[in-house]
Design a protein around this motif. Structure first.
Motif: not given
Ligand code: FES
Length: 102
Positions: A27-33
């Motif tokens: 279970k993966l997550l992309l974030t734009n920070m």
């Protein structure tokens, strides 16, 4: 051996947003920070909360359950109760698509 997989169009992940996806049971997550794209595991290392329900700020991603804040660069928790870092993955953008190395 690692592979680069295409996750989504870069236009679909604006600053401050998250994008969830699964790959090979991870279970993966992309974030734009702050305009930079990060990829991490999505499940908190403390008690398995889904971090996509957390709060993303310029300081990191806050777990929704016990409020540990994770650094998106190296996955390290900045405060207890989490002690172990999130797995992080390299990202790249090509032709408006976001790829991660798995
Ligand atoms: S489940 Fe994330 S800090 Fe406890």
């Amino acid at each position: 051996m690692t592979d680069w997989i295409k996750v989504c169009n870069s236009d679909s992940l604006d600053q401050g947003e998250m994008f969830t996806f699964d790959h090979n049971e991870k279970k993966l997550l992309l974030t734009n920070m702050n305009g930079k794209i990060f990829a991490t595991d999505r499940i908190c290392t403390h008690a398995e909360a889904d971090l996509s329900n957390g709060i993303l700020t310029e300081n990191g991603l806050t777990c929704p359950l016990h409020l540990s804040v994770f650094n998106m660069d190296d996955g390290a928790p900045q405060n207890p109760p989490a002690e172990n870092p999130l797995q992080t993955y390299r990202t790249k953008i090509e032709d408006n698509n976001i790829f991660i190395e798995v």
